[in-house]
Design an enzyme around this catalytic site. Sequence first.
Site: not given
Length: 320
Positions: A89, A138
Amino acid sequence: MEEGKKMALLVGCNYPNTPNELHGCHNDVLAMREMLVSRFGFDPNRVELLVDKPGSTITPSGANIKRALNEMVDQAEPGDVLFFHYSGHGTLIKPHHSYKEEEAIVPCDLNLITSVDFRDLVNRVPKGATFTILSDSCHSGGLIDKETEQIGPSSAPNDTIIPASYKPKQIPFQSILQYFTSLTSKISRDIGSHLLEVFGADASLMFRLPPHEHKNEPKTKPLKPDEGILLSGCQKNETSADVEIMENGRKPCGAFSNAVQMVLKENSGPLSNREIVMLARKILIKQHFYKQHPCLYCSDENADAIFLNPPQNTTPPDRI
């Protein structure tokens, strides 16, 4: 200059048994380890793997990742090749002292590693060594603070198709802030104050330095032409995908990590950093990931340098 040693740190965070669980990140770094050894000649003993698999003796916590990165940079000499592959992440944070959002990766313990930390690492790499970061997360565009953008934003068509198994590799900043607020009981939107209380000296440099030092982080190590190379899975305002892809036998993977693997398998000859990113973009478009645009951030010279080759071997093949 003699060819130096090759060192790598590969980090895969699946966040098992959490609301933010991913499924392909361990597969990404295992495949990369095999590629580094078989194709690029890395010594297996110089490839460190950190995954948050149940039972792992060393987890990919913020402190452990930074420890391994610092050790790799501290051992670096001219002619060495350093490589960091992160699959997990990412998030955008808004430091209390700043009006703009900053990029960060999210280790398994949520102890954020920010663009300021990566800039500090790159500034310490000795002249004549290269430090390549491949970040499949991301908001990873610009993760090396103030590095030159070589391949940047691209517009997406209106007929975007999102694969059914798509999961963004993002933990929203608000969720991270709420989590740490519950730990510290502080009524504050300053994420730095929470991270400093929980992690102390292991928190990011972004929060441990006075705000006026962040522009040239740290003040005693000003920005200079360097060998930092960032291949990011997407632009700063985009999300990267954790997905199952038919070409990969439906094994969970990061879309960008898988695309890079496909590029390397389909092209046996040397490829430049620019070529890796452009060819990965074409694969993602073919797989209908129209809204994920890998980017390249580095010096003009390193854009056309051969991927994971020592600095002296920088003449790229004429393909693109």
